[in-house]
Design an enzyme around this catalytic site. Structure first.
Site, PDB file in Angstrom:
ATOM      1  N   CYS A   1      52.417  31.259  37.186  1.00  0.00           N
ATOM      2  CA  CYS A   1      51.359  30.244  37.341  1.00  0.00           C
ATOM      3  C   CYS A   1      51.283  29.282  36.158  1.00  0.00           C
ATOM      4  O   CYS A   1      50.676  28.224  36.262  1.00  0.00           O
ATOM      5  CB  CYS A   1      50.014  30.921  37.550  1.00  0.00           C
ATOM      6  SG  CYS A   1      49.998  31.929  39.035  1.00  0.00           S
TER       7      CYS A   1
ATOM      8  N   HIS B   1      44.138  25.957  36.420  1.00  0.00           N
ATOM      9  CA  HIS B   1      44.894  26.681  37.450  1.00  0.00           C
ATOM     10  C   HIS B   1      43.931  27.183  38.526  1.00  0.00           C
ATOM     11  O   HIS B   1      42.831  27.630  38.224  1.00  0.00           O
ATOM     12  CB  HIS B   1      45.628  27.853  36.788  1.00  0.00           C
ATOM     13  CG  HIS B   1      46.341  28.726  37.764  1.00  0.00           C
ATOM     14  ND1 HIS B   1      47.206  28.235  38.710  1.00  0.00           N
ATOM     15  CD2 HIS B   1      46.308  30.073  37.960  1.00  0.00           C
ATOM     16  CE1 HIS B   1      47.681  29.231  39.435  1.00  0.00           C
ATOM     17  NE2 HIS B   1      47.147  30.355  39.001  1.00  0.00           N
TER      18      HIS B   1
ATOM     19  N   ASN C   1      45.956  29.440  45.874  1.00  0.00           N
ATOM     20  CA  ASN C   1      46.735  29.502  44.634  1.00  0.00           C
ATOM     21  C   ASN C   1      48.210  29.251  44.968  1.00  0.00           C
ATOM     22  O   ASN C   1      48.865  30.101  45.551  1.00  0.00           O
ATOM     23  CB  ASN C   1      46.530  30.896  44.025  1.00  0.00           C
ATOM     24  CG  ASN C   1      47.280  31.094  42.723  1.00  0.00           C
ATOM     25  OD1 ASN C   1      48.079  30.260  42.314  1.00  0.00           O
ATOM     26  ND2 ASN C   1      47.038  32.229  42.083  1.00  0.00           N
TER      27      ASN C   1
HETATM   28  O1  UT7 Z   1      47.296  33.230  39.591  1.00  0.00           O
HETATM   29  C1  UT7 Z   1      47.909  34.251  38.891  1.00  0.00           C
HETATM   30  C2  UT7 Z   1      46.980  35.243  38.332  1.00  0.00           C
HETATM   31  N1  UT7 Z   1      46.155  35.840  39.328  1.00  0.00           N
HETATM   32  C3  UT7 Z   1      44.832  35.775  39.226  1.00  0.00           C
HETATM   33  O2  UT7 Z   1      44.306  35.148  38.347  1.00  0.00           O
HETATM   34  C4  UT7 Z   1      44.046  36.582  40.228  1.00  0.00           C
HETATM   35  C5  UT7 Z   1      42.913  37.283  39.544  1.00  0.00           C
HETATM   36  N2  UT7 Z   1      42.215  38.223  40.412  1.00  0.00           N
HETATM   37  C6  UT7 Z   1      41.386  37.828  41.409  1.00  0.00           C
HETATM   38  O3  UT7 Z   1      41.234  36.653  41.684  1.00  0.00           O
HETATM   39  C7  UT7 Z   1      40.577  38.902  42.103  1.00  0.00           C
HETATM   40  O4  UT7 Z   1      40.758  40.101  41.402  1.00  0.00           O
HETATM   41  C8  UT7 Z   1      40.956  39.106  43.592  1.00  0.00           C
HETATM   42  C9  UT7 Z   1      40.483  37.934  44.418  1.00  0.00           C
HETATM   43  C10 UT7 Z   1      42.468  39.279  43.756  1.00  0.00           C
HETATM   44  C11 UT7 Z   1      40.267  40.352  44.106  1.00  0.00           C
HETATM   45  O5  UT7 Z   1      38.843  40.212  43.905  1.00  0.00           O
HETATM   46  P1  UT7 Z   1      37.985  41.341  43.161  1.00  0.00           P
HETATM   47  O6  UT7 Z   1      36.599  40.854  43.184  1.00  0.00           O
HETATM   48  O7  UT7 Z   1      38.619  41.588  41.833  1.00  0.00           O
HETATM   49  O8  UT7 Z   1      38.142  42.559  44.123  1.00  0.00           O
HETATM   50  P2  UT7 Z   1      38.673  44.038  43.814  1.00  0.00           P
HETATM   51  O9  UT7 Z   1      40.169  44.050  43.875  1.00  0.00           O
HETATM   52  O10 UT7 Z   1      38.009  44.581  42.582  1.00  0.00           O
HETATM   53  O11 UT7 Z   1      38.084  44.812  45.051  1.00  0.00           O
HETATM   54  C12 UT7 Z   1      36.655  44.940  45.261  1.00  0.00           C
HETATM   55  C13 UT7 Z   1      36.415  45.480  46.646  1.00  0.00           C
HETATM   56  C14 UT7 Z   1      37.264  46.707  46.980  1.00  0.00           C
HETATM   57  O12 UT7 Z   1      36.509  47.548  47.831  1.00  0.00           O
HETATM   58  P3  UT7 Z   1      35.752  48.853  47.253  1.00  0.00           P
HETATM   59  O13 UT7 Z   1      36.828  49.691  46.618  1.00  0.00           O
HETATM   60  O14 UT7 Z   1      34.756  48.324  46.249  1.00  0.00           O
HETATM   61  O15 UT7 Z   1      35.129  49.452  48.454  1.00  0.00           O
HETATM   62  C15 UT7 Z   1      38.405  46.132  47.776  1.00  0.00           C
HETATM   63  O16 UT7 Z   1      38.992  47.053  48.647  1.00  0.00           O
HETATM   64  O17 UT7 Z   1      36.756  44.498  47.619  1.00  0.00           O
HETATM   65  C16 UT7 Z   1      37.689  45.032  48.547  1.00  0.00           C
HETATM   66  N3  UT7 Z   1      38.593  43.958  48.956  1.00  0.00           N
HETATM   67  C17 UT7 Z   1      38.390  43.204  50.055  1.00  0.00           C
HETATM   68  N4  UT7 Z   1      37.430  43.214  50.991  1.00  0.00           N
HETATM   69  C18 UT7 Z   1      37.519  42.300  51.973  1.00  0.00           C
HETATM   70  C19 UT7 Z   1      39.701  43.534  48.329  1.00  0.00           C
HETATM   71  N5  UT7 Z   1      40.248  42.509  49.000  1.00  0.00           N
HETATM   72  C20 UT7 Z   1      39.456  42.279  50.076  1.00  0.00           C
HETATM   73  C21 UT7 Z   1      39.499  41.357  51.135  1.00  0.00           C
HETATM   74  N6  UT7 Z   1      38.518  41.392  52.072  1.00  0.00           N
HETATM   75  N7  UT7 Z   1      40.469  40.425  51.247  1.00  0.00           N
END
Ligand code: UT7
Length: 336
Positions: free
Chosen positions: A116, A256, A286
């Site tokens: 990125c 970004h 992204n």
């Molecule tokens: O560009 C290169 C670098 N990349 C980035 O900068 C990405 C950085 N990370 C992010 O943007 C976020 O971490 C994500 C968007 C990828 C994920 O969001 P998050 O708020 O960090 O979610 P998480 O992975 O901590 O998951 C929280 C909850 C989990 O459920 P439980 O375990 O709390 O029950 C996941 O299973 O959200 C759930 N979850 C979803 N639910 C519905 C994860 N993805 C989804 C989804 N729809 N698509």
């Protein structure tokens, strides 16, 4: 004699026609439009469909757009750098394919992989060739076909990425404008949290790697989020501070587009309000190396000569950085 600087003198872009909405993703993985919108800010992303359509297709279209708008003769291009982690093939470089397709017969070209942050790294590199006095016209492209390396059964990863490419033309100037300063960083320990396991020389493609779904982006989202939110904001603030820029004198933050929450945190760290933050994450998601040039493409008409831009990125590697660019032309002069 005044110092030679590298000015951005034209911008081009391309996004594919196909729009993958959050609603359609709801039919592919267990997710909701509401979750994606509130957690990331993304509503839709573009996908490059069709057989034999590599990232070069988008790079070619972006450069052709830039050449047509600026009236640039491709034979005058000295160098073309393509920042991408999704090249058409491992080799030859996609930049070679683009250069030949656009008629840049006098240019040499190479790809650069910094995920990125790729466009920022390539922009710094291209600017150095101009500042040295060696070359007069350098094209820097950033773009990725992320849909080619996404696991559309992994709901945390597949929802944030999309396809697209943008580019800029760099030319020398002795005015006090163009690429003014930058900070670029990397930390290989970030591999743990963001990588693609197979397909490289460490783990070449095999039946087993395909069966284990190892040719896709692996991301531990919340860990990457924590690194991104602090590191991107830190370098953006540092580059602004050391150039005497304040919230008032920064015209635009060009961040970004990975997650709206990371963008908001960076803006708040630099102390600027949302109306001065370039944003198109809701439409493109992204696009990895494509996000920064696609922002410049979308906002080009609003830019004015003398505007102070802070570009910032964070991504796989980890790689991150920020750059101060003083804009060199009025958007109103752009031919469309
Ligand atoms: O560009 C290169 C670098 N990349 C980035 O900068 C990405 C950085 N990370 C992010 O943007 C976020 O971490 C994500 C968007 C990828 C994920 O969001 P998050 O708020 O960090 O979610 P998480 O992975 O901590 O998951 C929280 C909850 C989990 O459920 P439980 O375990 O709390 O029950 C996941 O299973 O959200 C759930 N979850 C979803 N639910 C519905 C994860 N993805 C989804 C989804 N729809 N698509």
């Amino acid at each position: 004699m005044n110092k030679i600087r590298a000015a951005i003198t034209a911008v081009g872009g391309y996004v594919p026609d196909y729009i993958l909405t959050n609603k359609e993703l709801e039919t592919m993985v267990e997710t909701t439009d509401e979750w994606i919108t509130t957690r990331t800010g993304i509503k839709e992303r573009r996908i490059l469909k069709g057989n034999n359509q590599g990232v070069s297709v988008m790079g070619i279209a972006a450069v052709k757009d830039m050449l047509a708008k600026s009236g640039t003769d491709p034979k005058e291009i000295d160098l073309l750098i393509f920042a991408t982690i999704t090249p058409d093939m491992t080799f030859p470089a996609s930049s070679n394919v683009v250069a030949t397709a656009i008629g840049a017969v006098n240019a040499f070209s190479y790809d650069m992989g910094a995920a990125c942050s790729g466009f920022l790294y390539a922009l710094a590199t291209g600017a150095s060739f101009i500042q040295s006095g060696m070359y007069k016209k350098v094209v820097v492209i950033g773009g990725d076909k992320m849909s080619s390396i996404l696991d559309y059964t992994d709901r945390t990863t597949c929802i944030i990425f999309g396809d697209g490419a943008g580019c800029v033309l760099l030319e020398p100037t002795t005015e006090d404008e163009g690429v003014m300063d930058y900070i670029l960083r990397s930390d290989g320990s970030g591999e743990t949290y963001l990588h693609m396991k197979a397909g490289g020389s460490r783990l070449p493609a095999s039946h087993e790697t395909v069966d284990k779904r190892q040719h896709f982006v692996y991301q531990e989202g919340s860990a990457v989020f924590k690194f991104a939110v602090t590191n991107m904001a830190d370098v953006a603030a540092q580059v602004a501070e050391r150039n005497g820029l304040t919230a008032d004198s920064i015209t635009w933050l060009v961040p970004h587009q990975a997650n709206k929450r990371i963008i908001d945190a960076t803006a708040s760290r630099v102390g600027i309000t949302e109306d001065k933050v370039m944003m198109n994450i809701e439409r493109y998601g992204n696009t990895t190396a494509g996000t920064l040039p696609l922002l410049l493409w979308d906002y080009e008409k609003q830019l004015k000569r003398g505007d102070n831009l802070i570009l910032a990125a964070f991504g796989g590697g980890f790689t991150w950085g920020a750059m101060y660019v003083k804009w060199a032309y009025d958007g109103t002069r752009v031919r469309h």
